[in-house]
Design a protein around this motif. Structure first.
Motif, mmCIF file in Angstrom:
data_model
loop_
_atom_site.group_PDB
_atom_site.id
_atom_site.type_symbol
_atom_site.label_atom_id
_atom_site.label_comp_id
_atom_site.label_asym_id
_atom_site.label_seq_id
_atom_site.Cartn_x
_atom_site.Cartn_y
_atom_site.Cartn_z
ATOM 1 N N SER A 186 15.263 -8.492 12.034
ATOM 2 C CA SER A 186 15.209 -8.022 13.426
ATOM 3 C C SER A 186 13.952 -7.197 13.692
ATOM 4 O O SER A 186 13.496 -7.107 14.824
ATOM 5 C CB SER A 186 16.434 -7.170 13.747
ATOM 6 N N GLY A 187 13.437 -6.571 12.650
ATOM 7 C CA GLY A 187 12.267 -5.710 12.811
ATOM 8 C C GLY A 187 12.577 -4.368 13.455
ATOM 9 O O GLY A 187 11.683 -3.615 13.802
ATOM 10 N N ILE A 188 13.861 -4.054 13.615
ATOM 11 C CA ILE A 188 14.231 -2.779 14.234
ATOM 12 C C ILE A 188 13.814 -1.613 13.343
ATOM 13 O O ILE A 188 13.856 -1.717 12.113
ATOM 14 C CB ILE A 188 15.758 -2.711 14.520
ATOM 15 N N ASN A 189 13.374 -0.544 13.980
ATOM 16 C CA ASN A 189 13.094 0.681 13.224
ATOM 17 C C ASN A 189 14.441 1.257 12.772
ATOM 18 O O ASN A 189 15.273 1.610 13.601
ATOM 19 C CB ASN A 189 12.364 1.671 14.138
ATOM 20 N N PRO A 190 14.671 1.337 11.468
ATOM 21 C CA PRO A 190 15.988 1.765 10.975
ATOM 22 C C PRO A 190 16.399 3.154 11.466
ATOM 23 O O PRO A 190 17.589 3.450 11.552
ATOM 24 C CB PRO A 190 15.849 1.747 9.447
ATOM 25 N N HIS A 191 15.414 3.978 11.834
ATOM 26 C CA HIS A 191 15.750 5.324 12.324
ATOM 27 C C HIS A 191 16.471 5.293 13.664
ATOM 28 O O HIS A 191 17.093 6.269 14.056
ATOM 29 C CB HIS A 191 14.486 6.180 12.436
ATOM 30 N N ARG A 192 16.356 4.146 14.361
ATOM 31 C CA ARG A 192 17.053 4.036 15.644
ATOM 32 C C ARG A 192 18.526 3.683 15.452
ATOM 33 O O ARG A 192 19.308 3.754 16.396
ATOM 34 C CB ARG A 192 16.397 2.953 16.515
ATOM 35 N N LEU A 193 18.879 3.287 14.264
ATOM 36 C CA LEU A 193 20.233 2.816 13.991
ATOM 37 C C LEU A 193 21.061 3.927 13.334
ATOM 38 O O LEU A 193 20.656 4.491 12.312
ATOM 39 C CB LEU A 193 20.136 1.598 13.071
ATOM 40 N N VAL A 194 22.202 4.227 13.951
ATOM 41 C CA VAL A 194 23.085 5.259 13.419
ATOM 42 C C VAL A 194 24.358 4.599 12.918
ATOM 43 O O VAL A 194 24.991 3.834 13.657
ATOM 44 C CB VAL A 194 23.442 6.303 14.509
ATOM 45 N N ALA A 195 24.710 4.850 11.663
ATOM 46 C CA ALA A 195 25.958 4.318 11.109
ATOM 47 C C ALA A 195 27.029 5.398 11.215
ATOM 48 O O ALA A 195 26.923 6.446 10.584
ATOM 49 C CB ALA A 195 25.754 3.906 9.655
ATOM 50 N N GLU A 196 28.049 5.134 12.053
ATOM 51 C CA GLU A 196 29.144 6.101 12.194
ATOM 52 C C GLU A 196 30.238 5.757 11.186
ATOM 53 O O GLU A 196 30.799 4.664 11.211
ATOM 54 C CB GLU A 196 29.723 6.077 13.616
ATOM 55 N N VAL A 197 30.518 6.706 10.309
ATOM 56 C CA VAL A 197 31.580 6.523 9.321
ATOM 57 C C VAL A 197 32.547 7.702 9.432
ATOM 58 O O VAL A 197 32.154 8.780 9.870
ATOM 59 C CB VAL A 197 31.012 6.438 7.883
ATOM 60 N N THR A 198 33.796 7.475 9.074
ATOM 61 C CA THR A 198 34.752 8.586 9.141
ATOM 62 C C THR A 198 34.857 9.266 7.788
ATOM 63 O O THR A 198 34.543 8.678 6.756
ATOM 64 C CB THR A 198 36.152 8.114 9.568
ATOM 65 N N GLU A 199 35.321 10.497 7.846
ATOM 66 C CA GLU A 199 35.505 11.254 6.602
ATOM 67 C C GLU A 199 36.424 10.501 5.657
ATOM 68 O O GLU A 199 36.160 10.392 4.462
ATOM 69 C CB GLU A 199 36.176 12.597 6.903
ATOM 70 N N THR A 200 37.515 9.979 6.218
ATOM 71 C CA THR A 200 38.507 9.293 5.400
ATOM 72 C C THR A 200 37.894 8.071 4.722
ATOM 73 O O THR A 200 38.160 7.820 3.540
ATOM 74 C CB THR A 200 39.701 8.864 6.273
ATOM 75 N N ALA A 201 37.055 7.350 5.467
ATOM 76 C CA ALA A 201 36.410 6.160 4.905
ATOM 77 C C ALA A 201 35.550 6.519 3.706
ATOM 78 O O ALA A 201 35.556 5.835 2.686
ATOM 79 C CB ALA A 201 35.548 5.487 5.967
ATOM 80 N N VAL A 202 34.832 7.622 3.825
ATOM 81 C CA VAL A 202 33.883 7.980 2.785
ATOM 82 C C VAL A 202 34.576 8.659 1.614
ATOM 83 O O VAL A 202 34.234 8.440 0.456
ATOM 84 C CB VAL A 202 32.777 8.894 3.357
ATOM 85 N N LEU A 203 35.593 9.459 1.934
ATOM 86 C CA LEU A 203 36.302 10.171 0.869
ATOM 87 C C LEU A 203 37.078 9.219 -0.024
ATOM 88 O O LEU A 203 37.331 9.508 -1.179
ATOM 89 C CB LEU A 203 37.278 11.189 1.469
ATOM 90 N N GLY A 204 37.438 8.067 0.563
ATOM 91 C CA GLY A 204 38.264 7.103 -0.144
ATOM 92 C C GLY A 204 37.786 6.787 -1.550
ATOM 93 O O GLY A 204 38.531 6.924 -2.503
ATOM 94 N N THR A 205 36.545 6.384 -1.669
ATOM 95 C CA THR A 205 36.081 5.870 -2.953
ATOM 96 C C THR A 205 34.639 6.249 -3.247
ATOM 97 O O THR A 205 33.869 6.570 -2.350
ATOM 98 C CB THR A 205 36.116 4.327 -2.948
ATOM 99 N N GLY A 206 34.295 6.164 -4.523
ATOM 100 C CA GLY A 206 32.917 6.394 -4.936
ATOM 101 C C GLY A 206 31.981 5.336 -4.386
ATOM 102 O O GLY A 206 30.844 5.633 -4.028
ATOM 103 N N GLU A 207 32.479 4.090 -4.305
ATOM 104 C CA GLU A 207 31.634 3.014 -3.771
ATOM 105 C C GLU A 207 31.185 3.322 -2.354
ATOM 106 O O GLU A 207 30.047 3.032 -1.977
ATOM 107 C CB GLU A 207 32.384 1.672 -3.723
#
Ligand code: C2E
Ligand code: MG
Ligand code: MG
Ligand code: MG
Length: 286
Positions: free
Chosen positions: A142-163
């Motif tokens: 796409s050539g998009i500047n990655p800084h324009r892209l925000v990945a919204e994740v929840t605490e629960t999603a991230v706390l779930g696993t090391g992966e």
């Protein structure tokens, strides 16, 4: 649902559970066709700067127009898709569509384009092997500047696993901004702010709701600003519905907000109307 486990279960309850399970299965089957039948689309909700209401970015929110049931809420079909694994394909479509829109805006509106586009990423996607490589490929094509892209994740999603934590770190390494969504509602752990390269903290509506009073929520919302400033994290107040709330948040030091008071989620073409108004990018006065 199990029928024969006795133990004092209501006899009328099981048939209802079966019906619900059937409805779920039907909806899940329909969802699998939704992409090819063109029933999915994204709306974009402005995220604005306080107090003047200048557009700082947008959050992409998926919608499903079911042929018989009309609009089905993502609160219904996202959890369904997470349970049966279809979220991988769905999430892929959502990310591609959001990036397509972001690059199209940039080509048409240049520096007036929404600077940041946020996309919700589910726990299941984070854990999927190859997800980060897919995102890297999308950035390349796409050539998009990655800084324009925000990945919204929840605490629960991230706390779930090391992966999941590892995937978040890898996304950050690709240049994406990581936002912790619905902050305060999960198994909140402040250590996440240490372990994860979080750049944005989205304070959940349930806290923002109480911000004009003298409730515990108000104290927490006020306190979080100090924490985020110290950690050089941006704070976004979610679900701002009134001018009073916007004013209080501004006084507390919040610079970013999102909510019906400013704008509802809207079609991409309606976002464009905001980009071309003479009084440059003002969504709504706080
Ligand atoms: P979220 O990511 O926290 O998104 C914010 C939700 O709050 C949106 O609901 C938005 O319409 C709603 N909202 C925004 N401002 C206000 C307000 O002032 N008052 C009220 N009452 N609500 C407000 P929506 O679009 O129904 O999405 C619900 C949830 O479904 C999202 O919460 C997110 O967790 C999930 N979701 C939505 N789109 C996607 C997607 O594309 N991918 C994934 N994985 N999840 C999604
Ligand atoms: Mg979100
Ligand atoms: Mg949120
Ligand atoms: Mg929320």
């Amino acid at each position: 649902a199990a029928k024969n486990n006795g133990g004092g279960r209501c006899t009328w309850f099981d048939p209802i559970m079966d019906q619900l399970a059937d409805a779920d299965a039907k909806l899940a089957a329909d969802l699998r066709q939704a992409i090819t039948r063109d029933e999915l689309f994204l709306l974009y909700q402005p995220i604005v700067e306080l107090p003047h209401g200048r557009l700082a970015g947008v959050e992409a929110l998926v919608r499903w127009r079911h042929p018989e049931q009309g609009l089905v809420s993502p609160a219904t079909f996202i959890p369904l898709a997470e349970r049966n694994g279809y979220i991988i394909e769905l999430g892929r479509w959502i990310l591609r569509e959001a990036v397509r829109q972001a690059t199209e805006w940039e080509q048409t509106y240049g520096e007036n384009a929404p600077e940041k586009v946020s996309v919700n990423i589910s726990a299941r996607q984070l854990r999927e092997p190859g997800f980060v490589e897919e995102v890297a490929e999308l950035l390349r094509t796409s050539g998009i500047n990655p800084h324009r892209l925000v990945a919204e994740v929840t605490e629960t999603a991230v706390l779930g696993t090391g992966e999941a934590i590892e995937a978040v770190r890898d996304l950050h390494a690709l240049g994406l901004r990581i936002a912790l969504d619905d902050f305060g509602t999960g198994q909140s752990s402040l250590s996440l702010l240490v372990d994860c390269p979080v750049k944005v903290l989205k304070v959940d509506k349930s806290f923002v709701d109480g911000v004009t009073g003298s409730s515990a929520q108000a104290v927490i919302v006020d306190g979080l600003i100090g924490i985020t400033e110290g950690l050089q994290i941006e704070a976004v107040a979610e679900g701002v519905e009134t001018a009073d709330q916007a004013y209080r948040l501004h006084k507390m030091g919040y610079r970013l907000a999102q909510g019906f008071h400013f704008a509802r989620p809207m079609a991409g073409s309606d976002i464009e109307l905001l980009l071309t108004v003479p009084d440059h990018q003002k969504v709504r006065q706080a």
